[in-house]
Design an enzyme around this catalytic site. Structure first.
Site, PDB file in Angstrom:
ATOM      1  CB  VAL A  14      -0.951  -0.022   1.217  1.00 42.62           C
ATOM      2  CG1 VAL A  14      -1.871   1.179   1.197  1.00 42.62           C
ATOM      3  CG2 VAL A  14      -1.767  -1.310   1.200  1.00 42.62           C
ATOM      4  CG  HIS A  15       2.439   2.318  -3.708  1.00 39.95           C
ATOM      5  ND1 HIS A  15       1.987   3.190  -4.664  1.00 39.95           N
ATOM      6  CD2 HIS A  15       2.226   1.075  -4.206  1.00 39.95           C
ATOM      7  CE1 HIS A  15       1.538   2.506  -5.709  1.00 39.95           C
ATOM      8  NE2 HIS A  15       1.681   1.211  -5.445  1.00 39.95           N
ATOM      9  CB  ALA A  16       1.731   7.647  -2.775  1.00 34.63           C
ATOM     10  N   PRO A  18      -2.448   3.788  -4.113  1.00 39.01           N
ATOM     11  CG  PRO A  18      -1.659   1.621  -3.692  1.00 39.01           C
ATOM     12  CD  PRO A  18      -1.273   2.941  -4.243  1.00 39.01           C
ATOM     13  CB  VAL A  19      -2.555   5.552   0.604  1.00 37.79           C
ATOM     14  CG1 VAL A  19      -3.047   6.524   1.670  1.00 37.79           C
ATOM     15  CG2 VAL A  19      -1.831   4.382   1.244  1.00 37.79           C
TER      16      VAL A  19
END
Length: 87
Positions: A14-16, A18-19
């Site tokens: 979960v990186h930028a 998808p967040v």
């Protein structure tokens, strides 16, 4: 209370991007949506920084939860698709 338990299968965790999508979807729901990690840390999905600070990786177990409503199941399904996309 509607709940989804899942294993994160998004390739890069979960990186930028998808967040940002998680927060956008959660805010569109109009109810509080929380994300809990396997160590018990719980954050409100309205905060990009709070979710980023969790450092969720592929293979991590998480729980999504929201208040009962007409759209609760649908929003949890959409959020789950971001975290564990069906290939």
């Amino acid at each position: 209370m509607p709940v989804r338990r899942l294993i994160v299968s998004a390739h890069n965790g979960v990186h930028a991007r998808p967040v940002a999508e998680l927060v956008r979807l959660a805010q569109s729901h109009g109810e509080t949506v929380t994300l809990r990690t396997s160590d018990g840390t719980t954050v409100d999905l309205s905060s990009v920084l709070a979710v980023m600070d969790l450092g969720i990786a592929s293979g991590d177990a998480v729980v999504l939860e929201t208040a009962p409503s007409a759209t609760a199941e649908a929003i949890l399904d959409q959020l789950a698709e971001v975290l564990a996309p069906r290939e």
